[in-house]
Design a protein around this motif. Structure first.
Motif, PDB file in Angstrom:
ATOM      1  N   TYR A 110     -18.723  23.976  49.056  1.00 48.42           N
ATOM      2  CA  TYR A 110     -20.358  23.881  49.302  1.00 48.42           C
ATOM      3  C   TYR A 110     -21.019  25.095  49.445  1.00 48.42           C
ATOM      4  O   TYR A 110     -22.099  25.143  49.047  1.00 48.42           O
ATOM      5  CB  TYR A 110     -20.584  23.008  50.317  1.00 48.42           C
ATOM      6  N   LYS A 111     -20.209  26.147  49.872  1.00 44.05           N
ATOM      7  CA  LYS A 111     -20.902  27.331  49.946  1.00 44.05           C
ATOM      8  C   LYS A 111     -21.063  28.098  48.393  1.00 44.05           C
ATOM      9  O   LYS A 111     -21.922  28.495  48.087  1.00 44.05           O
ATOM     10  CB  LYS A 111     -19.899  28.400  50.606  1.00 44.05           C
ATOM     11  N   ARG A 112     -19.836  27.805  47.642  1.00 42.17           N
ATOM     12  CA  ARG A 112     -19.757  28.489  46.324  1.00 42.17           C
ATOM     13  C   ARG A 112     -20.972  27.689  45.444  1.00 42.17           C
ATOM     14  O   ARG A 112     -21.731  28.266  44.465  1.00 42.17           O
ATOM     15  CB  ARG A 112     -18.525  28.283  45.650  1.00 42.17           C
ATOM     16  N   LEU A 113     -20.935  26.379  45.711  1.00 41.37           N
ATOM     17  CA  LEU A 113     -22.004  25.312  44.955  1.00 41.37           C
ATOM     18  C   LEU A 113     -23.553  25.929  45.282  1.00 41.37           C
ATOM     19  O   LEU A 113     -24.277  26.150  44.336  1.00 41.37           O
ATOM     20  CB  LEU A 113     -21.839  24.020  45.379  1.00 41.37           C
ATOM     21  N   ARG A 114     -23.753  26.127  46.706  1.00 39.06           N
ATOM     22  CA  ARG A 114     -25.290  26.638  46.990  1.00 39.06           C
ATOM     23  C   ARG A 114     -25.421  27.853  46.374  1.00 39.06           C
ATOM     24  O   ARG A 114     -26.448  28.515  45.934  1.00 39.06           O
ATOM     25  CB  ARG A 114     -25.330  26.392  48.475  1.00 39.06           C
ATOM     26  N   ASP A 115     -24.610  28.934  46.492  1.00 34.07           N
ATOM     27  CA  ASP A 115     -24.876  30.294  46.228  1.00 34.07           C
ATOM     28  C   ASP A 115     -24.796  30.226  44.708  1.00 34.07           C
ATOM     29  O   ASP A 115     -25.527  31.142  44.261  1.00 34.07           O
ATOM     30  CB  ASP A 115     -23.612  31.151  46.772  1.00 34.07           C
ATOM     31  N   GLY A 116     -24.074  29.510  44.032  1.00 33.20           N
ATOM     32  CA  GLY A 116     -23.974  29.512  42.608  1.00 33.20           C
ATOM     33  C   GLY A 116     -25.402  29.318  41.981  1.00 33.20           C
ATOM     34  O   GLY A 116     -25.958  29.708  41.136  1.00 33.20           O
ATOM     35  N   PHE A 117     -25.991  28.206  42.354  1.00 35.11           N
ATOM     36  CA  PHE A 117     -27.424  27.536  42.001  1.00 35.11           C
ATOM     37  C   PHE A 117     -28.337  28.640  42.519  1.00 35.11           C
ATOM     38  O   PHE A 117     -29.557  28.845  41.825  1.00 35.11           O
ATOM     39  CB  PHE A 117     -27.558  26.071  42.475  1.00 35.11           C
ATOM     40  N   ALA A 118     -28.220  29.211  43.774  1.00 35.36           N
ATOM     41  CA  ALA A 118     -29.290  30.170  44.342  1.00 35.36           C
ATOM     42  C   ALA A 118     -29.392  31.354  43.475  1.00 35.36           C
ATOM     43  O   ALA A 118     -30.264  31.974  43.332  1.00 35.36           O
ATOM     44  CB  ALA A 118     -29.009  30.650  45.401  1.00 35.36           C
ATOM     45  N   GLY A 119     -28.284  31.657  42.544  1.00 33.04           N
ATOM     46  CA  GLY A 119     -28.364  32.743  41.571  1.00 33.04           C
ATOM     47  C   GLY A 119     -28.895  32.371  40.259  1.00 33.04           C
ATOM     48  O   GLY A 119     -29.160  33.324  39.591  1.00 33.04           O
ATOM     49  N   GLU A 120     -29.447  31.225  39.976  1.00 38.20           N
ATOM     50  CA  GLU A 120     -29.726  30.812  38.740  1.00 38.20           C
ATOM     51  C   GLU A 120     -31.362  30.648  39.013  1.00 38.20           C
ATOM     52  O   GLU A 120     -31.914  30.576  37.853  1.00 38.20           O
ATOM     53  CB  GLU A 120     -29.402  29.328  38.459  1.00 38.20           C
ATOM     54  N   GLY A 121     -31.886  30.708  40.195  1.00 38.35           N
ATOM     55  CA  GLY A 121     -33.385  30.542  40.419  1.00 38.35           C
ATOM     56  C   GLY A 121     -33.758  30.630  41.891  1.00 38.35           C
ATOM     57  O   GLY A 121     -32.907  31.274  42.344  1.00 38.35           O
ATOM     58  N   ARG A 122     -35.057  30.284  42.199  1.00 36.65           N
ATOM     59  CA  ARG A 122     -35.264  30.370  43.569  1.00 36.65           C
ATOM     60  C   ARG A 122     -34.781  29.133  44.240  1.00 36.65           C
ATOM     61  O   ARG A 122     -35.722  28.174  44.026  1.00 36.65           O
ATOM     62  CB  ARG A 122     -36.836  30.969  43.741  1.00 36.65           C
ATOM     63  N   LEU A 123     -33.780  29.088  44.877  1.00 37.29           N
ATOM     64  CA  LEU A 123     -33.365  27.958  45.658  1.00 37.29           C
ATOM     65  C   LEU A 123     -34.311  27.542  46.955  1.00 37.29           C
ATOM     66  O   LEU A 123     -34.173  28.229  47.672  1.00 37.29           O
ATOM     67  CB  LEU A 123     -31.918  27.806  46.285  1.00 37.29           C
ATOM     68  N   VAL A 124     -35.135  26.538  46.760  1.00 33.31           N
ATOM     69  CA  VAL A 124     -35.887  26.133  47.789  1.00 33.31           C
ATOM     70  C   VAL A 124     -35.295  25.249  48.907  1.00 33.31           C
ATOM     71  O   VAL A 124     -35.721  25.704  50.150  1.00 33.31           O
ATOM     72  CB  VAL A 124     -37.387  25.159  47.173  1.00 33.31           C
ATOM     73  N   ARG A 125     -34.522  24.405  48.416  1.00 40.02           N
ATOM     74  CA  ARG A 125     -34.065  23.449  49.547  1.00 40.02           C
ATOM     75  C   ARG A 125     -32.670  22.751  48.741  1.00 40.02           C
ATOM     76  O   ARG A 125     -32.610  22.592  47.662  1.00 40.02           O
ATOM     77  CB  ARG A 125     -35.024  22.267  50.040  1.00 40.02           C
ATOM     78  N   ALA A 126     -31.847  22.469  49.592  1.00 44.47           N
ATOM     79  CA  ALA A 126     -30.604  21.779  48.945  1.00 44.47           C
ATOM     80  C   ALA A 126     -30.182  20.609  50.305  1.00 44.47           C
ATOM     81  O   ALA A 126     -29.970  20.838  51.322  1.00 44.47           O
ATOM     82  CB  ALA A 126     -29.301  22.831  49.111  1.00 44.47           C
ATOM     83  N   PHE A 127     -30.493  19.270  49.690  1.00 43.59           N
ATOM     84  CA  PHE A 127     -30.240  18.216  50.389  1.00 43.59           C
ATOM     85  C   PHE A 127     -29.053  17.480  50.296  1.00 43.59           C
ATOM     86  O   PHE A 127     -28.348  17.671  49.255  1.00 43.59           O
ATOM     87  CB  PHE A 127     -31.391  17.207  50.161  1.00 43.59           C
ATOM     88  N   TYR A 128     -28.546  17.035  51.278  1.00 37.95           N
ATOM     89  CA  TYR A 128     -26.920  16.379  51.198  1.00 37.95           C
ATOM     90  C   TYR A 128     -27.277  15.259  51.916  1.00 37.95           C
ATOM     91  O   TYR A 128     -27.623  15.061  53.189  1.00 37.95           O
ATOM     92  CB  TYR A 128     -26.096  17.334  51.865  1.00 37.95           C
ATOM     93  N   TYR A 129     -26.895  14.045  51.240  1.00 40.79           N
ATOM     94  CA  TYR A 129     -27.040  12.704  51.734  1.00 40.79           C
ATOM     95  C   TYR A 129     -25.972  11.879  51.976  1.00 40.79           C
ATOM     96  O   TYR A 129     -24.899  11.826  51.184  1.00 40.79           O
ATOM     97  CB  TYR A 129     -27.954  11.843  50.998  1.00 40.79           C
ATOM     98  N   THR A 130     -25.578  11.350  53.389  1.00 42.44           N
ATOM     99  CA  THR A 130     -24.507  10.614  53.524  1.00 42.44           C
ATOM    100  C   THR A 130     -24.658   9.658  54.830  1.00 42.44           C
ATOM    101  O   THR A 130     -25.457   9.813  55.674  1.00 42.44           O
ATOM    102  CB  THR A 130     -23.120  11.638  53.775  1.00 42.44           C
ATOM    103  N   ALA A 131     -24.249   8.456  54.483  1.00 42.36           N
ATOM    104  CA  ALA A 131     -23.938   7.579  55.785  1.00 42.36           C
ATOM    105  C   ALA A 131     -22.949   7.778  56.686  1.00 42.36           C
ATOM    106  O   ALA A 131     -21.809   8.147  56.290  1.00 42.36           O
ATOM    107  CB  ALA A 131     -23.871   6.172  55.195  1.00 42.36           C
ATOM    108  N   LEU A 132     -23.169   7.588  57.940  1.00 42.76           N
ATOM    109  CA  LEU A 132     -21.829   8.096  58.951  1.00 42.76           C
ATOM    110  C   LEU A 132     -21.811   6.652  59.521  1.00 42.76           C
ATOM    111  O   LEU A 132     -22.450   5.884  59.966  1.00 42.76           O
ATOM    112  CB  LEU A 132     -22.398   9.073  59.820  1.00 42.76           C
ATOM    113  N   VAL A 133     -20.402   6.259  59.851  1.00 44.00           N
ATOM    114  CA  VAL A 133     -20.001   5.112  60.535  1.00 44.00           C
ATOM    115  C   VAL A 133     -20.182   5.490  62.143  1.00 44.00           C
ATOM    116  O   VAL A 133     -19.622   6.571  62.485  1.00 44.00           O
ATOM    117  CB  VAL A 133     -18.482   4.805  60.200  1.00 44.00           C
ATOM    118  N   GLU A 134     -21.035   4.622  62.863  1.00 44.54           N
ATOM    119  CA  GLU A 134     -20.990   4.938  64.066  1.00 44.54           C
ATOM    120  C   GLU A 134     -19.865   4.724  65.039  1.00 44.54           C
ATOM    121  O   GLU A 134     -19.079   3.710  64.533  1.00 44.54           O
ATOM    122  CB  GLU A 134     -22.330   4.402  64.616  1.00 44.54           C
TER     123      GLU A 134
END
Length: 200
Positions: A30-54
């Motif tokens: 996920y570091k490479r993913l974020r950095d890679g897209f940050a190099g393509e434009g101005r990355l404003v926000r990266a959201f990640y959605y997941t459900a967690l078992v309580e």
């Protein structure tokens, strides 16, 4: 596919992206993913959605969630719900579609280009609504798994479809000679992700 000055936002459907990458035989860094897209434009926000078992003694996703939270991702989580279906089987429900859709609509006024990491056909109307606001919309998923992970109607609606397998050289985790746990993502981002002449 990208313009250097455009404002980008990433929306990652965690379970969907994990399943797609797994079906193609790689793990995502996920570091490479974020950095890679940050190099393509101005990355404003990266959201990640997941459900967690309580109430789970150990959740395998917890180290990843914590790492993402500290490393530039906006985490959106909710507890899973347990229920019994009509045939008496216990099932776990953890759908994040509504949360993701609301956040996309709110962010659409602040960005030029949204990237959705999901192949879920339920998002087709969301893509259409955002496009009417003048925002470009790309979908990242795969047609190379068996069966394909992206719904045909979602792929057709998007401005761009990005094949996950073609991103693998830029976002896959590379395993180093020393052992590293799930929260160790210390690889450097690779070259820019797209050759402008190589449009899928």
């Amino acid at each position: 596919m990208f313009y250097k000055e455009e404002r980008l936002a990433l929306f990652i459907d965690g379970a969907n992206l994990y399943a797609a990458a797994r079906s193609l035989g790689f793990d995502i860094d996920y570091k490479r993913l974020r950095d890679g897209f940050a190099g393509e434009g101005r990355l404003v926000r990266a959201f990640y959605y997941t459900a967690l078992v309580e109430d789970q003694e150990y959740s395998p996703i917890r180290p990843l969630v914590d790492w993402l939270d500290y490393n530039g991702y906006t985490m959106v989580t909710k507890p899973t719900k347990e229920f019994t279906d009509a045939s008496g089987r216990r099932k776990i429900k953890g759908n994040m579609d509504i949360e993701l859709a609301i956040d996309v609509m709110e962010m659409a006024d602040h960005v030029d280009h949204i990237l959705l990491f999901s192949g879920d056909g339920d998002f087709r109307r969301l893509v259409e609504a955002v496009q009417r606001k003048g925002v470009r919309f790309s979908v990242v998923s795969t047609v190379r798994s068996q069966p394909p992970m992206v719904a045909d109607e979602l792929r057709r609606q998007a401005d761009n479809f990005i094949e996950l397998q073609e991103l693998a050289p830029f976002i896959a985790r590379t395993h180093h000679h020393r052992e590293q746990g799930p929260s160790h993502h210390d690889q450097q981002g690779g070259p820019t992700m797209y050759d402008p002449d190589d449009r899928g």
